[in-house]
Design a protein around this motif. Structure first.
Motif, PDB file in Angstrom:
ATOM      1  N   ILE A 255      -8.276   1.283  -3.897  1.00  0.00           N
ATOM      2  CA  ILE A 255      -9.130   1.020  -2.740  1.00  0.00           C
ATOM      3  C   ILE A 255      -9.906   2.270  -2.395  1.00  0.00           C
ATOM      4  O   ILE A 255      -9.327   3.355  -2.229  1.00  0.00           O
ATOM      5  CB  ILE A 255      -8.290   0.548  -1.539  1.00  0.00           C
ATOM      6  CG1 ILE A 255      -7.567  -0.765  -1.893  1.00  0.00           C
ATOM      7  CG2 ILE A 255      -9.173   0.340  -0.308  1.00  0.00           C
ATOM      8  CD1 ILE A 255      -6.610  -1.245  -0.824  1.00  0.00           C
TER       9      ILE A 255
ATOM     10  N   HIS B 220      -3.360   8.549   4.262  1.00  0.00           N
ATOM     11  CA  HIS B 220      -4.765   8.518   3.848  1.00  0.00           C
ATOM     12  C   HIS B 220      -5.678   8.374   5.060  1.00  0.00           C
ATOM     13  O   HIS B 220      -6.763   8.977   5.108  1.00  0.00           O
ATOM     14  CB  HIS B 220      -4.995   7.380   2.861  1.00  0.00           C
ATOM     15  CG  HIS B 220      -4.465   7.651   1.495  1.00  0.00           C
ATOM     16  ND1 HIS B 220      -5.120   8.445   0.580  1.00  0.00           N
ATOM     17  CD2 HIS B 220      -3.312   7.264   0.892  1.00  0.00           C
ATOM     18  CE1 HIS B 220      -4.416   8.507  -0.539  1.00  0.00           C
ATOM     19  NE2 HIS B 220      -3.322   7.803  -0.377  1.00  0.00           N
TER      20      HIS B 220
ATOM     21  N   ALA C 157     -12.663  -2.287  -3.653  1.00  0.00           N
ATOM     22  CA  ALA C 157     -11.381  -2.436  -4.343  1.00  0.00           C
ATOM     23  C   ALA C 157     -11.611  -2.722  -5.827  1.00  0.00           C
ATOM     24  O   ALA C 157     -12.521  -3.472  -6.190  1.00  0.00           O
ATOM     25  CB  ALA C 157     -10.545  -3.539  -3.714  1.00  0.00           C
TER      26      ALA C 157
ATOM     27  N   PHE D 177     -15.059  -0.628   2.460  1.00  0.00           N
ATOM     28  CA  PHE D 177     -13.821  -0.541   1.693  1.00  0.00           C
ATOM     29  C   PHE D 177     -14.007  -1.338   0.406  1.00  0.00           C
ATOM     30  O   PHE D 177     -14.143  -2.567   0.446  1.00  0.00           O
ATOM     31  CB  PHE D 177     -12.652  -1.090   2.496  1.00  0.00           C
ATOM     32  CG  PHE D 177     -12.291  -0.272   3.716  1.00  0.00           C
ATOM     33  CD1 PHE D 177     -11.157   0.528   3.726  1.00  0.00           C
ATOM     34  CD2 PHE D 177     -13.094  -0.302   4.857  1.00  0.00           C
ATOM     35  CE1 PHE D 177     -10.824   1.281   4.847  1.00  0.00           C
ATOM     36  CE2 PHE D 177     -12.776   0.447   5.984  1.00  0.00           C
ATOM     37  CZ  PHE D 177     -11.632   1.246   5.978  1.00  0.00           C
TER      38      PHE D 177
ATOM     39  N   CYS E 279      -7.561  -1.774   4.977  1.00  0.00           N
ATOM     40  CA  CYS E 279      -7.028  -1.679   3.611  1.00  0.00           C
ATOM     41  C   CYS E 279      -6.076  -2.839   3.317  1.00  0.00           C
ATOM     42  O   CYS E 279      -6.143  -3.456   2.245  1.00  0.00           O
ATOM     43  CB  CYS E 279      -6.298  -0.356   3.422  1.00  0.00           C
ATOM     44  SG  CYS E 279      -7.348   1.113   3.462  1.00  0.00           S
TER      45      CYS E 279
ATOM     46  N   PRO F  40     -12.429   3.563   0.386  1.00  0.00           N
ATOM     47  CA  PRO F  40     -13.244   3.519   1.598  1.00  0.00           C
ATOM     48  C   PRO F  40     -14.300   4.638   1.545  1.00  0.00           C
ATOM     49  O   PRO F  40     -13.969   5.793   1.274  1.00  0.00           O
ATOM     50  CB  PRO F  40     -12.235   3.783   2.724  1.00  0.00           C
ATOM     51  CG  PRO F  40     -10.878   3.753   2.055  1.00  0.00           C
ATOM     52  CD  PRO F  40     -11.102   4.115   0.639  1.00  0.00           C
TER      53      PRO F  40
ATOM     54  N   PRO G  61      -0.649   4.526   3.306  1.00  0.00           N
ATOM     55  CA  PRO G  61      -1.979   4.327   3.897  1.00  0.00           C
ATOM     56  C   PRO G  61      -2.193   5.125   5.175  1.00  0.00           C
ATOM     57  O   PRO G  61      -3.314   5.570   5.441  1.00  0.00           O
ATOM     58  CB  PRO G  61      -2.029   2.819   4.163  1.00  0.00           C
ATOM     59  CG  PRO G  61      -0.602   2.414   4.302  1.00  0.00           C
ATOM     60  CD  PRO G  61       0.139   3.267   3.311  1.00  0.00           C
TER      61      PRO G  61
ATOM     62  N   LEU H 230       0.846  -1.190   0.000  1.00  0.00           N
ATOM     63  CA  LEU H 230       0.000   0.000   0.000  1.00  0.00           C
ATOM     64  C   LEU H 230       0.883   1.241   0.000  1.00  0.00           C
ATOM     65  O   LEU H 230       1.936   1.263   0.649  1.00  0.00           O
ATOM     66  CB  LEU H 230      -0.901   0.020   1.225  1.00  0.00           C
ATOM     67  CG  LEU H 230      -1.962  -1.071   1.316  1.00  0.00           C
ATOM     68  CD1 LEU H 230      -2.499  -1.156   2.736  1.00  0.00           C
ATOM     69  CD2 LEU H 230      -3.100  -0.810   0.333  1.00  0.00           C
TER      70      LEU H 230
ATOM     71  N   THR I  64      -5.921   1.405   8.308  1.00  0.00           N
ATOM     72  CA  THR I  64      -4.831   0.793   7.552  1.00  0.00           C
ATOM     73  C   THR I  64      -4.931  -0.722   7.542  1.00  0.00           C
ATOM     74  O   THR I  64      -4.644  -1.367   6.526  1.00  0.00           O
ATOM     75  CB  THR I  64      -3.462   1.232   8.103  1.00  0.00           C
ATOM     76  OG1 THR I  64      -3.374   0.911   9.493  1.00  0.00           O
ATOM     77  CG2 THR I  64      -3.251   2.727   7.930  1.00  0.00           C
TER      78      THR I  64
END
Length: 362
Positions: free
Chosen positions: A127, A81, A152, A150, A106, A129, A78, A75, A103
């Protein structure tokens, strides 16, 4: 391998194919946060009185998992984010999800759906969310229940992997945000507010709308879904600038990464205001040699034309400039583990979806 998965890995486009599963995290005022659950992708059934439909408590994020040289996945930033989503939640009076829960959700989703991650440079598992107020209540107040799902998707950059130059038209009569508002929050209403002006720009032959500040309607801010950079040629060479974050633009993770990478590469860069008239005149005179847009979905896209108030100017030769190409290549190489990750931006994804740490099949 199914036909859908084969097609998704061969030519994913941008979010045309979703993975088989999602991670769902709930919050309730009485019980707090759930640990999260790995669930089959499906529709969400909600009471029409849910607060999200009436008072707009809806936020989201967008981040990516990238295939690494050894076949694993990682990732990209993350934790950053997670912090940004917490800030969005705070601004909309929503409960802030703990960063470690974000995190892990994810990472667990990326691990469970690892087989959906394409491998070419620039491709990723995108991804998304999205957190919604789910309490059925018509009183004007913050919700006592939230659900974060979440999603994807295997993905190319949203403007394609050829990174063709786009054209932008600055909005003259509409504004997107003012200081003290929700401009830097990734809330659904901000993007709804951009659709009319963006549609008008597209109808006039441009790819995107370029937003100006909401007070003087003079200073460049961002596109409807991307931050912007300018490359200027001065007597001492080229330098980069990008509009400062003052509460009216999204604090882009890609934007921040490019600021850091530019400095690593020895490129002069600054966060400073740019007037739209200076950009248009700079394109005409040749002082503005490159312009590009950036974001998680788009990566780094050159801007070949800029227009405002009846003036339409080509930037440079209308193609991609060397600074834009160099920065994008550096970013993609870090994301895919080809270039050393000197800033600790990559978080390894667990190698086996069965070992997901917080989620359980429901």
């Amino acid at each position: 391998m199914s036909d859908v998965l084969t097609q998704a890995l061969k030519d994913p486009g941008f979010c045309q194919f979703h993975t088989d599963r999602t991670v769902v995290v709930d919050w309730d005022a009485e019980t707090g946060w759930s640990g999260g659950s790995l669930e089959p992708y499906g529709s969400t059934v909600m009471d029409p009185a849910s607060l999200v439909f009436h008072y707009g408590q809806a936020i989201f994020e967008g981040l990516k998992a990238y295939r690494q040289p050894d076949g694993s996945a990682a990732l990209f930033r993350p934790a950053d984010h997670a912090r940004r989503m917490r800030r969005s939640a705070w601004r909309l009076a929503m409960t802030e999800m703990p960063a470690d829960l974000f995190t892990r959700a994810c990472a667990d989703l990326a691990a469970a759906e690892d087989h959906w991650i394409p491998g070419a440079l620039g491709q990723s598992l995108y991804i998304r969310p999205i957190m919604l107020a789910t309490e059925p209540q018509l009183g004007l107040r913050a919700s006592h229940r939230y659900r974060c799902t979440f999603l994807a998707y295997p993905a190319d950059p949203c403007f394609g992997r050829d990174f063709r130059p786009i054209s932008v038209m600055a909005a003259k009569d509409m504004v997107r945000a003012v200081r003290g508002g929700t401009g830097e929050a990734k809330c659904a209403g901000n993007y709804a507010a951009s659709l009319l002006a963006r549609g008008e720009a597209v109808a006039d032959g441009y790819d995107e709308v370029l937003w100006l500040d909401g007070v003087e309607r003079r200073w460049v801010e961002e596109l409807s879904g991307m931050n912007v950079f300018f490359v200027w040629r001065d007597a001492d060479g080229v330098r980069l600038t990008t509009p400062p974050c003052q509460g009216t633009i999204v604090r882009g993770i890609t934007r921040d990464s490019l600021l850091t990478l530019a400095r690593d590469l020895g490129l002069p860069v600054a966060e400073e205001p740019t007037a739209i008239d200076d950009a248009v005149e700079g394109a005409r005179s040749g002082r503005l040699v490159e312009m590009f847009a950036c974001g998680t979905a788009a990566v780094v896209v050159p801007v070949g034309r800029v227009a405002f108030d009846g003036r339409d100017r080509t930037i440079g030769d209308g193609g991609e400039g060397p600074v834009t190409a160099r920065l994008r290549q550096a970013l993609i190489e870090v994301q895919h583990g080809v270039r050393p990750d000197e800033h600790g931006w990559l978080m390894p994804v667990p190698g086996d979806g069965a070992t997901a740490r917080t989620t359980t099949e429901r």
